[in-house]
Design a protein around this motif. Structure first.
Motif, mmCIF file in Angstrom:
data_model
loop_
_atom_site.group_PDB
_atom_site.id
_atom_site.type_symbol
_atom_site.label_atom_id
_atom_site.label_comp_id
_atom_site.label_asym_id
_atom_site.label_seq_id
_atom_site.Cartn_x
_atom_site.Cartn_y
_atom_site.Cartn_z
ATOM 1 N N GLY A 1 0.812 -1.214 0.000
ATOM 2 C CA GLY A 1 0.000 0.000 0.000
ATOM 3 C C GLY A 1 0.844 1.262 0.000
ATOM 4 O O GLY A 1 0.520 2.241 -0.678
ATOM 5 N N GLN B 1 0.829 4.084 -2.805
ATOM 6 C CA GLN B 1 0.581 5.482 -2.446
ATOM 7 C C GLN B 1 1.665 6.382 -3.033
ATOM 8 O O GLN B 1 1.369 7.446 -3.572
ATOM 9 N N GLU C 1 -5.300 2.210 -0.815
ATOM 10 C CA GLU C 1 -6.352 2.055 0.200
ATOM 11 C C GLU C 1 -6.777 0.594 0.322
ATOM 12 O O GLU C 1 -6.941 0.080 1.434
ATOM 13 N N GLN C 2 -6.926 -0.081 -0.806
ATOM 14 C CA GLN C 2 -7.311 -1.491 -0.783
ATOM 15 C C GLN C 2 -6.260 -2.328 -0.048
ATOM 16 O O GLN C 2 -6.604 -3.204 0.752
ATOM 17 N N ASN D 1 -6.504 -1.802 3.676
ATOM 18 C CA ASN D 1 -7.689 -2.496 4.190
ATOM 19 C C ASN D 1 -7.497 -4.009 4.216
ATOM 20 O O ASN D 1 -7.988 -4.686 5.124
ATOM 21 N N LEU E 1 -3.307 3.662 7.133
ATOM 22 C CA LEU E 1 -4.602 4.053 6.572
ATOM 23 C C LEU E 1 -4.964 5.474 7.011
ATOM 24 O O LEU E 1 -5.454 6.273 6.198
ATOM 25 N N PHE F 1 -2.917 7.807 5.017
ATOM 26 C CA PHE F 1 -3.446 7.823 3.651
ATOM 27 C C PHE F 1 -4.616 8.801 3.550
ATOM 28 O O PHE F 1 -4.673 9.644 2.655
ATOM 29 N N PHE F 2 -5.566 8.694 4.492
ATOM 30 C CA PHE F 2 -6.725 9.591 4.460
ATOM 31 C C PHE F 2 -6.315 11.037 4.730
ATOM 32 O O PHE F 2 -6.910 11.967 4.174
ATOM 33 N N GLN G 1 -5.052 12.269 1.452
ATOM 34 C CA GLN G 1 -6.158 12.431 0.510
ATOM 35 C C GLN G 1 -7.135 13.521 0.947
ATOM 36 O O GLN G 1 -8.084 13.822 0.238
ATOM 37 N N GLN H 1 -13.033 10.237 7.097
ATOM 38 C CA GLN H 1 -12.356 8.941 7.110
ATOM 39 C C GLN H 1 -11.050 9.022 7.891
ATOM 40 O O GLN H 1 -10.674 8.073 8.580
#
Length: 187
Positions: free
Chosen positions: A64, A68, A77-78, A81, A97, A100-101, A104, A109
């Protein structure tokens, strides 16, 4: 340093020639290839690692992270998760995660992800700050202040926490509190 990384490839390739499904060898090779700035090959090796061992949460996190870096955001993201699916209490996956949010700029989230991190690591600076930051951005200064207060009480030398405390106090017209917070920041 690049020579050291290159010298580590041959033993891993020999191990994989003998044991093609050796997930950890694929994982290590993927990390080395990424350090050698070969992200496409790194992704391929990390995919092989999780194919060989679908519960390999760390490999999903590393995959991930590379996605990214390569701006392949849905895949990133997948992967994060999938790491959490493999190991729901894996702090590093929750942290990845949340970051990441943050990147983004997905406030709700990000807040949810940072709160999940705090379930495992209640004193985590970046998650306390992240929640406070997004709550402040979402025009929820009172709740943001709760997280900032917790942050600076747990980490009194964290300058950004004091700066945010000052900013929140200033926005609420609590000038004396703002001045005190800014003074803590410069100590």
């Amino acid at each position: 340093e690049q020579q050291q990384w290159n010298s580590a490839i041959a033993p891993l390739e020999r191990a994989l020639a003998l044991y093609p499904g050796y997930a950890e060898a694929h994982h290590l090779l993927g990390l080395i290839l990424n350090n050698l700035e070969k992200p496409d090959k790194a992704i391929m090796e990390l995919q092989r690692a999780v194919e060989a061992y679908p519960q390999f949460a760390q490999a999903y996190v590393d995959l991930g992270s590379i996605y990214q870096q390569q701006a392949q955001f849905p895949k990133a993201e997948q992967s994060f998760n999938l790491a959490l699916k493999a190991y729901p209490k894996f702090a590093e996956a929750r942290i990845a995660l949340a970051a990441f949010f943050d990147q983004q700029q997905q406030a709700q989230q990000a807040i949810k992800a940072h709160k999940a991190v705090l379930e495992l690591e209640p004193h985590r600076v970046d998650s306390l700050y992240g929640i406070a930051f997004w709550l402040a951005q979402e025009q929820n200064p009172d709740e943001a202040q709760r997280y900032v207060d917790q942050l600076v009480s747990l980490h009194p030398t964290y300058v950004n926490g004091w700066l945010m405390a000052g900013s929140l106090a200033q926005q609420s017209d609590h000038v004396d509190n703002a001045i005190q917070a800014y003074q803590h920041a410069v100590k």
